[in-house]
Write a protein that holds these residues in place. Structure first.
Motif, PDB file in Angstrom:
ATOM      1  N   SER A 128       0.835  -1.207   0.000  1.00 16.27           N
ATOM      2  CA  SER A 128       0.000   0.000   0.000  1.00 16.27           C
ATOM      3  C   SER A 128       0.864   1.250   0.000  1.00 16.27           C
ATOM      4  O   SER A 128       1.995   1.240   0.495  1.00 16.27           O
ATOM      5  N   SER A 129       0.317   2.332  -0.522  1.00 15.37           N
ATOM      6  CA  SER A 129       1.043   3.605  -0.506  1.00 15.37           C
ATOM      7  C   SER A 129       1.324   4.050   0.923  1.00 15.37           C
ATOM      8  O   SER A 129       2.414   4.545   1.225  1.00 15.37           O
ATOM      9  N   GLY A 130       0.354   3.870   1.819  1.00 17.14           N
ATOM     10  CA  GLY A 130       0.564   4.222   3.224  1.00 17.14           C
ATOM     11  C   GLY A 130       1.669   3.391   3.857  1.00 17.14           C
ATOM     12  O   GLY A 130       2.499   3.909   4.608  1.00 17.14           O
ATOM     13  N   GLY A 131       1.698   2.105   3.544  1.00 20.92           N
ATOM     14  CA  GLY A 131       2.744   1.231   4.062  1.00 20.92           C
ATOM     15  C   GLY A 131       4.118   1.618   3.546  1.00 20.92           C
ATOM     16  O   GLY A 131       5.112   1.544   4.271  1.00 20.92           O
ATOM     17  N   VAL A 132       4.172   2.056   2.292  1.00 19.07           N
ATOM     18  CA  VAL A 132       5.435   2.519   1.715  1.00 19.07           C
ATOM     19  C   VAL A 132       5.888   3.798   2.410  1.00 19.07           C
ATOM     20  O   VAL A 132       7.059   3.941   2.773  1.00 19.07           O
ATOM     21  N   ARG A 133       4.960   4.730   2.616  1.00 20.99           N
ATOM     22  CA  ARG A 133       5.315   5.992   3.301  1.00 20.99           C
ATOM     23  C   ARG A 133       5.823   5.717   4.718  1.00 20.99           C
ATOM     24  O   ARG A 133       6.849   6.254   5.131  1.00 20.99           O
ATOM     25  N   ASP A 134       5.090   4.886   5.458  1.00 17.08           N
ATOM     26  CA  ASP A 134       5.493   4.568   6.833  1.00 17.08           C
ATOM     27  C   ASP A 134       6.837   3.842   6.854  1.00 17.08           C
ATOM     28  O   ASP A 134       7.691   4.124   7.690  1.00 17.08           O
ATOM     29  N   GLY A 135       7.017   2.912   5.932  1.00 17.08           N
ATOM     30  CA  GLY A 135       8.261   2.164   5.876  1.00 17.08           C
ATOM     31  C   GLY A 135       9.455   3.039   5.538  1.00 17.08           C
ATOM     32  O   GLY A 135      10.526   2.917   6.137  1.00 17.08           O
ATOM     33  N   MET A 136       9.269   3.942   4.605  1.00 13.39           N
ATOM     34  CA  MET A 136      10.367   4.840   4.231  1.00 13.39           C
ATOM     35  C   MET A 136      10.657   5.852   5.335  1.00 13.39           C
ATOM     36  O   MET A 136      11.802   6.286   5.477  1.00 13.39           O
ATOM     37  N   ALA A 137       9.652   6.199   6.132  1.00 11.16           N
ATOM     38  CA  ALA A 137       9.896   7.090   7.274  1.00 11.16           C
ATOM     39  C   ALA A 137      10.849   6.417   8.266  1.00 11.16           C
ATOM     40  O   ALA A 137      11.661   7.080   8.916  1.00 11.16           O
ATOM     41  N   VAL A 138      10.776   5.104   8.361  1.00  9.67           N
ATOM     42  CA  VAL A 138      11.681   4.331   9.216  1.00  9.67           C
ATOM     43  C   VAL A 138      13.040   4.159   8.535  1.00  9.67           C
ATOM     44  O   VAL A 138      14.092   4.342   9.150  1.00  9.67           O
ATOM     45  N   LEU A 139      13.013   3.811   7.258  1.00  7.17           N
ATOM     46  CA  LEU A 139      14.235   3.437   6.545  1.00  7.17           C
ATOM     47  C   LEU A 139      15.126   4.634   6.197  1.00  7.17           C
ATOM     48  O   LEU A 139      16.354   4.542   6.319  1.00  7.17           O
ATOM     49  N   SER A 140      14.539   5.726   5.775  1.00  5.14           N
ATOM     50  CA  SER A 140      15.335   6.877   5.302  1.00  5.14           C
ATOM     51  C   SER A 140      16.422   7.331   6.268  1.00  5.14           C
ATOM     52  O   SER A 140      17.571   7.520   5.850  1.00  5.14           O
ATOM     53  N   PRO A 141      16.112   7.514   7.570  1.00  3.95           N
ATOM     54  CA  PRO A 141      17.152   8.014   8.475  1.00  3.95           C
ATOM     55  C   PRO A 141      18.324   7.058   8.713  1.00  3.95           C
ATOM     56  O   PRO A 141      19.387   7.487   9.144  1.00  3.95           O
ATOM     57  N   VAL A 142      18.133   5.771   8.462  1.00  5.27           N
ATOM     58  CA  VAL A 142      19.196   4.798   8.731  1.00  5.27           C
ATOM     59  C   VAL A 142      19.822   4.220   7.462  1.00  5.27           C
ATOM     60  O   VAL A 142      20.800   3.473   7.544  1.00  5.27           O
ATOM     61  N   LEU A 143      19.283   4.579   6.316  1.00  4.48           N
ATOM     62  CA  LEU A 143      19.699   3.964   5.057  1.00  4.48           C
ATOM     63  C   LEU A 143      21.188   4.141   4.777  1.00  4.48           C
ATOM     64  O   LEU A 143      21.904   3.172   4.511  1.00  4.48           O
ATOM     65  N   GLY A 144      21.678   5.369   4.836  1.00  4.75           N
ATOM     66  CA  GLY A 144      23.089   5.624   4.557  1.00  4.75           C
ATOM     67  C   GLY A 144      24.012   4.886   5.509  1.00  4.75           C
ATOM     68  O   GLY A 144      25.025   4.312   5.092  1.00  4.75           O
ATOM     69  N   HIS A 145      23.663   4.878   6.783  1.00  2.00           N
ATOM     70  CA  HIS A 145      24.497   4.201   7.783  1.00  2.00           C
ATOM     71  C   HIS A 145      24.489   2.689   7.550  1.00  2.00           C
ATOM     72  O   HIS A 145      25.539   2.034   7.648  1.00  2.00           O
ATOM     73  N   ALA A 146      23.321   2.141   7.237  1.00  3.85           N
ATOM     74  CA  ALA A 146      23.239   0.695   6.992  1.00  3.85           C
ATOM     75  C   ALA A 146      24.102   0.299   5.794  1.00  3.85           C
ATOM     76  O   ALA A 146      24.860  -0.678   5.862  1.00  3.85           O
ATOM     77  N   VAL A 147      24.009   1.064   4.713  1.00  2.00           N
ATOM     78  CA  VAL A 147      24.811   0.759   3.523  1.00  2.00           C
ATOM     79  C   VAL A 147      26.295   0.900   3.842  1.00  2.00           C
ATOM     80  O   VAL A 147      27.107   0.064   3.442  1.00  2.00           O
ATOM     81  N   ASP A 148      26.648   1.933   4.581  1.00  2.00           N
ATOM     82  CA  ASP A 148      28.044   2.136   4.979  1.00  2.00           C
ATOM     83  C   ASP A 148      28.557   0.945   5.803  1.00  2.00           C
ATOM     84  O   ASP A 148      29.670   0.465   5.591  1.00  2.00           O
ATOM     85  N   GLN A 149      27.746   0.459   6.711  1.00  2.00           N
ATOM     86  CA  GLN A 149      28.134  -0.683   7.549  1.00  2.00           C
ATOM     87  C   GLN A 149      28.317  -1.945   6.707  1.00  2.00           C
ATOM     88  O   GLN A 149      29.267  -2.692   6.900  1.00  2.00           O
ATOM     89  N   ILE A 150      27.405  -2.170   5.760  1.00  2.00           N
ATOM     90  CA  ILE A 150      27.505  -3.346   4.892  1.00  2.00           C
ATOM     91  C   ILE A 150      28.793  -3.277   4.080  1.00  2.00           C
ATOM     92  O   ILE A 150      29.424  -4.300   3.816  1.00  2.00           O
ATOM     93  N   ARG A 151      29.208  -2.071   3.710  1.00  2.00           N
ATOM     94  CA  ARG A 151      30.457  -1.886   2.960  1.00  2.00           C
ATOM     95  C   ARG A 151      31.694  -2.001   3.863  1.00  2.00           C
ATOM     96  O   ARG A 151      32.807  -1.876   3.394  1.00  2.00           O
ATOM     97  N   GLY A 152      31.489  -2.169   5.168  1.00  2.00           N
ATOM     98  CA  GLY A 152      32.613  -2.327   6.082  1.00  2.00           C
ATOM     99  C   GLY A 152      32.993  -1.065   6.815  1.00  2.00           C
ATOM    100  O   GLY A 152      34.046  -1.009   7.455  1.00  2.00           O
TER     101      GLY A 152
END
Length: 157
Positions: A128-152
């Motif tokens: 759902s569009s609402g589920g996408v909005r809510d999910g991205m509200a959670v994911l956006s603030p941690v996305l860069g850090h998570a990718v950085d961690q996966i890269r080591g």
């Protein structure tokens, strides 16, 4: 960050209706600073696994799916994701389910996963569009850090 959006939907992949959640997800990932491809719209089930494996092989930093996380028999995105990931990141999926629980009690029924496949972060969001909005509200603030961690990368202080 290179991101890929995959929409899991039998009806959208057949052209019965327009994929709105995938387009919204691509917009929100762009706003989060990603260079986004997709949405790639595929039927539920095995095609989701194939699309995920292709995205990992293509070297995307992040793959976010929308759809296929519910309780109907065709909702198999978590099962297909589990086949692809090397390890789960349960905190992301748990936070997505809890993000708007007070307004949308059924959000806890989503079975979406998050995990790492090689150097790629994979996150399942509802269809759902609402589920996408809510999910991205959670994911956006941690996305860069998570990718950085996966890269080591090192932990931030």
């Amino acid at each position: 960050m290179r991101a890929l959006v995959i929409t899991a939907s039998n009806r959208a992949s057949a052209g019965i209706y327009e994929d709105k959640s995938g387009k919204l997800l691509a917009e929100l990932l762009t706003e989060a600073g990603c260079d986004v491809d997709g949405p790639r719209v595929v039927p539920d089930g095995e095609p989701v696994e194939q699309a995920l494996r292709s995205g990992v092989a293509e070297g995307y930093d992040v793959i976010v799916t929308t759809g296929g996380t519910g309780l109907t028999p065709a909702d198999l995105t978590p099962e297909m994701t589990r086949r692809v990931i090397d390890r789960e990141i349960p905190g992301i999926a748990e936070a997505v389910r809890q993000a708007n629980r007070d307004k949308v009690p059924t959000s806890i029924l989503s079975r979406g996963l998050a995990g790492q496949a090689g150097g790629t972060l994979i996150v399942n969001l509802p269809g759902s569009s609402g589920g996408v909005r809510d999910g991205m509200a959670v994911l956006s603030p941690v996305l860069g850090h998570a990718v950085d961690q996966i890269r080591g990368g090192d932990h931030r202080g």
